[in-house]
Motif scaffolding. Structure first.
Motif, short mmCIF file in Angstrom:
data_model
loop_
_atom_site.label_atom_id
_atom_site.label_comp_id
_atom_site.label_asym_id
_atom_site.label_seq_id
_atom_site.Cartn_x
_atom_site.Cartn_y
_atom_site.Cartn_z
N TRP A 1 38.22 40.21 49.23
CA TRP A 1 39.48 39.82 48.57
C TRP A 1 39.40 40.08 47.07
CZ3 TRP A 1 44.36 39.42 48.73
CH2 TRP A 1 45.06 38.66 47.80
N TRP A 2 38.26 39.62 46.45
CA TRP A 2 38.09 39.87 45.02
C TRP A 2 38.04 41.38 44.76
CZ3 TRP A 2 34.04 42.50 42.63
CH2 TRP A 2 34.11 42.52 41.25
N GLY A 3 37.34 42.10 45.66
CA GLY A 3 37.18 43.55 45.49
C GLY A 3 38.53 44.26 45.46
N ILE A 4 39.39 43.95 46.41
CA ILE A 4 40.69 44.67 46.48
C ILE A 4 41.59 44.30 45.32
CG2 ILE A 4 41.88 43.05 48.07
CD1 ILE A 4 42.28 46.51 48.94
N THR B 1 40.62 43.38 42.39
CA THR B 1 40.06 43.96 41.16
C THR B 1 40.26 45.46 41.12
OG1 THR B 1 38.40 42.23 41.21
CG2 THR B 1 37.94 44.11 39.78
N LEU B 2 39.96 46.14 42.24
CA LEU B 2 40.07 47.61 42.25
C LEU B 2 41.51 48.07 42.06
CD1 LEU B 2 37.65 49.03 44.94
CD2 LEU B 2 37.55 49.29 42.49
N THR B 3 42.45 47.32 42.61
CA THR B 3 43.85 47.72 42.43
C THR B 3 44.38 47.25 41.08
OG1 THR B 3 44.48 45.73 43.60
CG2 THR B 3 44.46 47.74 44.89
N THR B 4 43.52 46.63 40.30
CA THR B 4 43.84 46.10 38.96
C THR B 4 45.02 45.13 38.97
OG1 THR B 4 45.30 47.89 38.29
CG2 THR B 4 42.97 48.20 37.81
N VAL B 5 45.19 44.44 40.14
CA VAL B 5 46.23 43.40 40.21
C VAL B 5 45.74 42.15 39.49
CG1 VAL B 5 47.51 41.89 41.77
CG2 VAL B 5 47.20 44.28 42.35
N GLY B 6 44.47 41.76 39.79
CA GLY B 6 43.83 40.65 39.09
C GLY B 6 44.59 39.34 39.15
N TYR B 7 44.74 38.76 40.35
CA TYR B 7 45.43 37.46 40.44
C TYR B 7 44.70 36.39 39.62
CZ TYR B 7 48.29 39.24 44.25
OH TYR B 7 49.17 39.95 45.00
N GLY B 8 43.38 36.52 39.55
CA GLY B 8 42.62 35.53 38.78
C GLY B 8 42.26 34.30 39.58
N ASP B 9 42.58 34.31 40.90
CA ASP B 9 42.21 33.15 41.72
C ASP B 9 40.72 33.15 42.03
OD1 ASP B 9 42.50 35.43 43.23
OD2 ASP B 9 43.24 34.39 45.02
N VAL B 10 40.12 34.33 42.06
CA VAL B 10 38.68 34.45 42.29
C VAL B 10 38.13 35.33 41.18
CG1 VAL B 10 36.91 35.21 43.90
CG2 VAL B 10 39.11 34.42 44.78
N VAL B 11 37.18 34.81 40.41
CA VAL B 11 36.60 35.63 39.32
C VAL B 11 35.09 35.45 39.31
CG1 VAL B 11 38.58 35.69 37.73
CG2 VAL B 11 37.05 33.73 37.71
N PRO B 12 34.33 36.46 38.92
CA PRO B 12 32.89 36.29 38.82
C PRO B 12 32.57 35.37 37.64
CG PRO B 12 33.54 38.54 38.22
CD PRO B 12 34.77 37.82 38.61
N VAL B 13 31.52 34.58 37.79
CA VAL B 13 31.19 33.65 36.70
C VAL B 13 29.83 33.94 36.07
CG1 VAL B 13 32.68 31.74 37.44
CG2 VAL B 13 30.38 31.94 38.40
N THR B 14 28.95 34.61 36.79
CA THR B 14 27.62 34.92 36.22
C THR B 14 27.77 36.08 35.24
OG1 THR B 14 27.10 36.54 37.92
CG2 THR B 14 26.51 34.25 38.41
#
Ligand code: CMP
Length: 386
Positions: A193-196, A198-211
């Motif tokens: 989900w994060w991958g798609i 991010t790759l489509t540059t939609v970036g909902y921001g509901d899931v983001v990397p934290v490290t």
């Protein structure tokens, strides 16, 4: 009115007669009203106030679409595509074509509801399929379908690459983030989900990397996504522009002057002929002339290739040549079937203009007559009599 005349009205399209335009207009308005009704009636307040009217509209729309569907199936045998010619198989093949399926789906809600209890959502979905009926009114849609077919190899390559990239990115994100966010990155499917996004540059921001590493990698994924996911759009846009250029060609002075038949004419006469010729494009495999039909004009092949189906052996015609002249000169039915071997650009000279031109230019007439004599001789089987 016979079926052929009915076909000219039902399938006349933008180049059809007044009756054809009227038919299209009635169906077009019926589609728009039926769709507007389906959409508006999703509002409970409107449904409560105007439910009765909506039912009446639906009944009329289904009536109109049912008549339309029956007419289209009846006249399908007069389609220019040879595959619909057979009175039974041709009609069945037509019924299996995408647009006929859409037409059938447009009348299904009421007929299905007679036998099956459908939920309001299911009826709404079926009614919205009618939107696809509008596609018939836009020839550019055919072009888009052709572009997708033409560009399928690069499109498939781009899609495969995108799939690979998505899997790789989700896997790496899972490895980097799984300990910090097991809920969202605990497995590769969860990280997809994060991958798609991010790759489509939609970036909902509901899931983001934290490290820190995850964030660094996330930035890289966005940049990659911008490049990769724009690829199919680029391929389609270029293909579409190229196809539109090929289809929307206009008869130009240069084009007509290059036709060997006209090359000796003075410039002003060529300019006159340009006005008489109608540009026409034909898909590969389409039948341009049917043997036995009454001739309505002749064709000049600007680009592409056609095949004349003769009893002896088929003959290939290349750009610069003309065909369909025999029926006009001899005032006889078409002597052979002519099929497009490739996508063709043609110039069409309708019968009335042909007659006027022949009356005006004796030299052109005698050149064409000589060609007709030669072609007629080649139509006879070897050793056949006069
Ligand atoms: P028409 O008879 O109007 O329709 C079929 C067309 O096929 C015919 O005109 C010619 O233009 C073309 N045709 C028929 N026979 C030959 C041939 N032997 N060589 C090339 N073209 C042909």
């Amino acid at each position: 009115m016979d079926l052929k005349q009915l076909h000219a009205i039902v399938e006349g399209g933008p180049h059809g007669s007044f009756a054809a335009h009227l038919f299209d207009a009635v169906i077009g308005v019926a589609i728009l009203i039926a769709i507007a009704d389906a959409i508006v009636m999703t509002d409970p307040e409107w449904a409560g106030a105007y439910g009765g009217w909506s039912q009446l509209i639906e009944l009329i729309a289904v009536g109109v679409f049912t008549v339309e569907y029956c007419l289209r199936v009846c006249v399908a045998v007069y389609d220019h595509r040879a595959r619909y010619r057979h009175s039974l198989w041709g009609r069945l093949k037509y019924m299996a074509s995408p647009m006929a399926i859409v037409d059938l789906a447009a009348i299904l809600p009421i007929f299905v509801a007679l036998f099956l209890p459908l939920s309001t959502d299911e009826v709404l979905l079926l009614r919205c399929v009618r939107l696809f009926k509008l596609l018939r009114y836009f020839s550019a849609f055919d072009t888009l379908a052709i572009v997708i077919r033409n560009e399928r190899a690069p499109l498939m390559a781009a899609m495969t690459l995108m799939g690979i990239l998505l899997m790789m990115i989700a896997t790496i994100a899972h490895i980097l983030e799984k300990n910090a966010q097991p809920e969202t990155f605990g497995s590769v499917p969860r990280a997809l989900w994060w991958g798609i996004v991010t790759l489509t540059t939609v970036g909902y921001g509901d899931v983001v990397p934290v490290t820190p590493l995850g964030r660094l990698f996330g930035g890289l994924a966005v940049v990659l996504g911008m490049g990769m996911f724009a690829l199919p759009a680029g391929i389609l846009a270029t293909g579409f522009a190229e196809e539109m250029r090929r289809r929307n060609f206009t008869a130009s002075w240069n084009m007509v002057a290059r036709v060997p038949l006209f090359e000796r004419l003075p410039a002003f006469q060529i300019a006159e002929i340009v006005d008489l010729l109608e540009p026409l494009t034909v898909e590969r495999g389409e039948t341009i002339i049917h043997e036995g039909d009454t001739p309505d004009g002749m064709y000049f092949l600007v680009d592409g290739q056609v095949r004349v189906l003769l009893a002896s052996a088929p003959i290939r015609l290349d750009p610069g040549t003309f065909f369909g002249e025999m029926g006009l000169i001899e005032q006889a039915p078409r002597s052979a079937t002519v099929i497009a071997q490739r996508f063709c650009q043609l110039l069409w000279l309708q019968r009335a203009h042909f007659d006027a031109l022949m009356a005006q230019h004796e030299d052109l007439k005698s050149t064409i007559e000589a060609v007709v004599r030669d072609r007629r001789a080649r139509q006879r089987p070897p050793g056949g009599g006069a």
